[in-house]
Design a protein around this motif. Structure first.
Motif, PDB file in Angstrom:
ATOM      1  N   GLU A  35      18.081   1.886   3.747  1.00  0.00           N
ATOM      2  CA  GLU A  35      18.174   2.673   4.122  1.00  0.00           C
ATOM      3  C   GLU A  35      20.143   3.518   4.578  1.00  0.00           C
ATOM      4  N   THR A  36      20.693   3.954   4.056  1.00  0.00           N
ATOM      5  CA  THR A  36      21.800   4.215   3.972  1.00  0.00           C
ATOM      6  C   THR A  36      22.406   5.287   4.765  1.00  0.00           C
ATOM      7  N   SER A  37      21.502   6.883   4.881  1.00  0.00           N
ATOM      8  CA  SER A  37      22.014   7.599   5.212  1.00  0.00           C
ATOM      9  C   SER A  37      22.351   7.948   6.745  1.00  0.00           C
ATOM     10  N   GLY A  38      22.425   6.653   7.862  1.00  0.00           N
ATOM     11  CA  GLY A  38      22.483   6.710   9.373  1.00  0.00           C
ATOM     12  C   GLY A  38      23.270   5.091   9.678  1.00  0.00           C
ATOM     13  N   THR A  39      23.493   4.531  10.811  1.00  0.00           N
ATOM     14  CA  THR A  39      23.668   3.674  11.397  1.00  0.00           C
ATOM     15  C   THR A  39      22.550   3.186  11.955  1.00  0.00           C
TER      16      THR A  39
ATOM     17  N   LEU B 274      22.945  -2.195  11.633  1.00  0.00           N
ATOM     18  CA  LEU B 274      23.186  -3.327  11.123  1.00  0.00           C
ATOM     19  C   LEU B 274      24.934  -3.370  11.078  1.00  0.00           C
ATOM     20  N   GLU B 275      25.117  -2.353  11.202  1.00  0.00           N
ATOM     21  CA  GLU B 275      26.815  -2.176  11.892  1.00  0.00           C
ATOM     22  C   GLU B 275      26.691  -3.265  13.371  1.00  0.00           C
ATOM     23  N   SER B 276      25.854  -2.706  14.608  1.00  0.00           N
ATOM     24  CA  SER B 276      25.512  -2.863  15.329  1.00  0.00           C
ATOM     25  C   SER B 276      25.892  -3.996  15.765  1.00  0.00           C
ATOM     26  N   PHE B 277      24.390  -5.166  15.009  1.00  0.00           N
ATOM     27  CA  PHE B 277      24.523  -7.199  14.654  1.00  0.00           C
ATOM     28  C   PHE B 277      26.058  -7.110  14.439  1.00  0.00           C
ATOM     29  N   TYR B 278      26.470  -6.714  13.429  1.00  0.00           N
ATOM     30  CA  TYR B 278      27.872  -7.128  12.903  1.00  0.00           C
ATOM     31  C   TYR B 278      28.816  -7.212  14.373  1.00  0.00           C
ATOM     32  N   LYS B 279      28.962  -6.033  14.827  1.00  0.00           N
ATOM     33  CA  LYS B 279      29.814  -6.128  15.749  1.00  0.00           C
ATOM     34  C   LYS B 279      29.682  -7.046  16.963  1.00  0.00           C
ATOM     35  N   GLN B 280      28.430  -7.262  17.377  1.00  0.00           N
ATOM     36  CA  GLN B 280      27.693  -8.174  18.146  1.00  0.00           C
ATOM     37  C   GLN B 280      27.334  -9.752  17.798  1.00  0.00           C
ATOM     38  N   GLY B 281      27.964 -10.355  16.773  1.00  0.00           N
ATOM     39  CA  GLY B 281      27.875 -11.627  15.750  1.00  0.00           C
ATOM     40  C   GLY B 281      26.644 -12.040  15.688  1.00  0.00           C
ATOM     41  N   CYS B 282      25.433 -11.075  15.685  1.00  0.00           N
ATOM     42  CA  CYS B 282      24.594 -11.682  15.335  1.00  0.00           C
ATOM     43  C   CYS B 282      23.623 -11.794  14.507  1.00  0.00           C
ATOM     44  N   PHE B 283      25.436 -12.133  13.185  1.00  0.00           N
ATOM     45  CA  PHE B 283      24.376 -12.319  11.464  1.00  0.00           C
ATOM     46  C   PHE B 283      23.487 -13.830  11.522  1.00  0.00           C
ATOM     47  N   ASP B 284      23.803 -14.397  12.206  1.00  0.00           N
ATOM     48  CA  ASP B 284      22.915 -15.768  11.965  1.00  0.00           C
ATOM     49  C   ASP B 284      22.031 -15.744  13.016  1.00  0.00           C
TER      50      ASP B 284
ATOM     51  N   PHE C 130      18.530  -0.449   7.910  1.00  0.00           N
ATOM     52  CA  PHE C 130      19.276   0.441   7.750  1.00  0.00           C
ATOM     53  C   PHE C 130      20.808   0.135   7.806  1.00  0.00           C
ATOM     54  N   SER C 131      21.605   0.832   7.624  1.00  0.00           N
ATOM     55  CA  SER C 131      22.825   0.056   7.822  1.00  0.00           C
ATOM     56  C   SER C 131      23.571   1.638   6.901  1.00  0.00           C
ATOM     57  N   ASP C 132      24.673   2.053   7.771  1.00  0.00           N
ATOM     58  CA  ASP C 132      25.718   2.661   6.809  1.00  0.00           C
ATOM     59  C   ASP C 132      27.223   1.671   7.035  1.00  0.00           C
ATOM     60  N   CYS C 133      27.076   0.465   6.915  1.00  0.00           N
ATOM     61  CA  CYS C 133      28.272  -0.259   7.569  1.00  0.00           C
ATOM     62  C   CYS C 133      28.683  -0.580   6.176  1.00  0.00           C
ATOM     63  N   TYR C 134      29.796  -0.834   5.631  1.00  0.00           N
ATOM     64  CA  TYR C 134      30.785  -1.316   4.502  1.00  0.00           C
ATOM     65  C   TYR C 134      31.436  -2.797   4.177  1.00  0.00           C
ATOM     66  N   ARG C 135      31.499  -3.025   5.436  1.00  0.00           N
ATOM     67  CA  ARG C 135      32.525  -4.807   5.257  1.00  0.00           C
ATOM     68  C   ARG C 135      31.538  -5.460   4.669  1.00  0.00           C
ATOM     69  N   HIS C 136      32.596  -6.705   4.201  1.00  0.00           N
ATOM     70  CA  HIS C 136      32.296  -7.361   3.296  1.00  0.00           C
ATOM     71  C   HIS C 136      31.559  -8.287   3.938  1.00  0.00           C
ATOM     72  N   ALA C 137      31.354  -8.843   5.307  1.00  0.00           N
ATOM     73  CA  ALA C 137      30.399  -9.832   5.976  1.00  0.00           C
ATOM     74  C   ALA C 137      29.385  -8.852   6.348  1.00  0.00           C
ATOM     75  N   CYS C 138      29.358  -7.641   5.859  1.00  0.00           N
ATOM     76  CA  CYS C 138      27.975  -6.968   6.415  1.00  0.00           C
ATOM     77  C   CYS C 138      27.210  -6.765   4.977  1.00  0.00           C
TER      78      CYS C 138
END
Length: 566
Positions: free
Chosen positions: A220-224, A337-347, A365-373
């Motif tokens: 889902e890419t319509s919102g954070t 997913l962007e909030s998890f990326y900022k918190q460093g929770c991917f692992d 649910f994600s609208d983060c387009y960074r390579h890590a995301c």
């Protein structure tokens, strides 16, 4: 003067009556009928009877050898049992609750106009449901009654047996769950829809239900993060799956749904949506750092929740202590997913995902387009993916597609195009590798590209423009991957959604054509890559292409940025 036996008996009876009244007031959960049965049992065990029971006398009979009923006859009542249709045959768009919601929401004074409003909403929902999604066609799912084989350890796929599902429309139970959630949220004032329409006519909800029924992972890419409407459809669909399993006598492991949220505030919002489902037998627990760890461990031991809402940090602690078992999770929702990326929770999310055995249906649910995301999404969504969005923006449609712009000289285009293809196949000629598409012009210089591909061991797909040239010479006994090639004029008529890798050797197309390719390719995967070879002769497109790369969060080469300024 000593009191008589009658006075003593009256005083005792008065005391007993006070005790009974006090018990009735303290335990409101016990009905009057149950309380009378308990009182009669106590009198029978104590050897005392009521006054009327002492006056009546009856002999034991064969039907009542211990004279428990005191000669009272038991009257048999004729009960008519309703024959309930199986859930698989229920095709319900409206029920009484939904009609009342419509009447309250649509403030219409004219009864005829009110009837037309309800009918129009019915027709709208039916039209939306009868339009079969292209993803369901690709997964070869019969729109009628289909039996899905269950295997594994838990969840929708985790029990031995078969479950029949009707894909024509949502079931009556699902609509009932949506109505219960909507009524509860409207009473609390937390749900205020601008259009004032019921939840079950949501366009997003119907599309989600189609993908959920097709067992597709959803991006889902319509919102954070998710909205109340989206949460209601997800939890109602999960509750409907649990109900279907109960009717098939299949045990549901706990928990069935795992909802990963980034904060306690989001967990409270999701919990408020799930709370109305408790009366329907769906129990929800919330795991977050706001409560003590020992308290949550004791709560998990005493309860068997169907839904679990958790933050990755606290859930990882519980997993390390083996206080929770996630092997039977059937639906995993990763919200924000962007909030998890900022918190460093991917692992931590990856470790939680690995603790689930069997096939788990995943919604992100994600609208983060960074390579890590993108890398995090590729670890979560490893199967066939359906993209779901409420808007048609370029960033939303091109999510998880890597745009690689290669700056080279004109004479280096041909070897660079072959090098990009070799990288797409991992340096090996694998027939099962990703589908590759070349978009070329109509000039004759591309025959050199076809001959070079043939020399490298590739074959040209039969539906390509240069299929005759590409298949004129075959390698002896060698399986060669097929490469598709189309010209620029065929972009609008070609199904680009099945191609994970698209290569543009010459930027002879317009920027609108580039955007059309970007938003239509790799619809069923999160591993899409769009390669384009850019030279100084294509400097006119440097400025618009730079804006698209920046808008989508992609890396912009320094040479391309300098061209855009010049």
């Amino acid at each position: 003067m000593a009191k008589g036996d009658d006075a003593v008996r009256k005083k005792q009876n008065k005391t007993n009556r006070k005790k009974l009244r006090k018990n009735d007031q303290s335990s409101s959960a016990v009905s009057a009928r149950v309380a009378s049965i308990i009182a009669a049992k106590k009198r029978r065990h104590s050897g005392k009877r009521r006054k009327c029971q002492g006056m009546c006398f009856s002999l034991p009979t064969l039907d009542d050898p211990f004279n428990d009923r005191n000669g009272a006859k038991t009257f048999e009542r004729k009960t008519t049992k309703k024959e309930m249709l199986p859930r698989n045959h229920e095709k319900v768009f409206f029920n009484e609750t939904s009609k009342e919601t419509l009447r309250n929401s649509e403030k219409v004074d004219n009864p005829g106009q009110e009837k037309e409003t309800v009918t129009s909403l019915k027709d709208k929902l039916k039209k939306s449901l009868t339009s079969i999604n292209s993803t369901a066609q690709k997964s070869q799912i019969d729109p009628g009654r289909k039996k899905t084989q269950l295997n594994g350890n838990g969840g929708v796929y985790g029990h031995h047996g078969q479950v029949s599902e009707n894909l024509d429309c949502p079931s009556k139970y699902l609509i009932q769950c949506l109505n219960s959630i909507e009524n509860s949220l409207r009473c609390d004032g937390t749900y205020n829809n601008e259009e004032d329409k019921p939840l079950f006519v949501s366009t997003w909800g119907v599309e989600f239900w189609k993908c959920y029924s097709a067992r597709k992972d959803i991006l889902e890419t319509s919102g954070t993060s998710s909205t109340i409407e989206q949460i209601a459809w997800m939890v109602s669909s999960a509750a409907d799956s649990i109900s279907r399993k109960d009717e098939e006598d299949l045990s549901v492991t706990s928990p069935f749904l795992l909802f990963l949220v980034p904060s306690q505030v989001k967990a409270t919002q999701v919990r408020s949506v799930c709370r109305p489902l408790k009366v329907l037998g769906i129990h929800t627990v919330s795991i977050h750092p706001g409560a003590s760890l020992d308290h949550q461990i004791e709560g998990l031991k005493s309860s068997e929740p169907e839904f679990m809402i958790a933050t990755p940090e606290r859930l990882s602690e519980l997993l390390s202590l083996k206080a929770v078992d996630l092997s039977g999770v059937s639906l995993l929702v990763v919200d924000g997913l962007e909030s998890f990326y900022k918190q460093g929770c991917f692992d931590k999310i990856n470790s939680i995902r690995q603790s689930m055995s069997g096939k788990t249906h995943t919604v992100v649910f994600s609208d983060c387009y960074r390579h890590a995301c993108v890398r995090g999404l590729q670890n979560l969504l490893m199967g066939s993916v359906h993209r779901l969005s409420l808007n048609n923006s370029v960033t939303g449609q091109s999510a998880c597609i890597v745009q690689s712009v290669n700056i080279c000289l004109m004479k280096e285009k041909l070897p660079k195009a072959i090098q990009v293809l070799d990288q797409a196949y991992g340096g090996r000629l694998r027939p099962q590798a990703s589908k590759v598409l070349y978009i070329v012009g109509k000039d004759n210089k591309h025959h050199k590209l076809v001959n070079a591909l043939k020399f490298k061991g590739y074959s040209i797909s039969p539906d390509s423009v240069f299929s005759e040239v590409g298949n004129s010479v075959e390698s002896k006994g060698r399986a060669r991957p097929a490469v598709s090639m189309i010209d620029i004029d065929q972009i609008g008529t070609t199904e680009l959604g099945e191609y994970e890798v698209v290569i543009i050797p010459d930027m002879t197309l317009s920027i609108e054509g580039y955007v059309q390719i970007l938003t239509r390719m790799a619809r069923y995967t999160v591993n899409g890559v769009l390669h384009s070879l850019f030279t100084r002769e294509d400097a006119e497109l440097a400025g618009p292409l730079t804006k698209i790369l920046e808008q989508c969060g992609q890396a912009v080469p320094d040479a391309l940025r300098k061209m855009s300024f010049s």
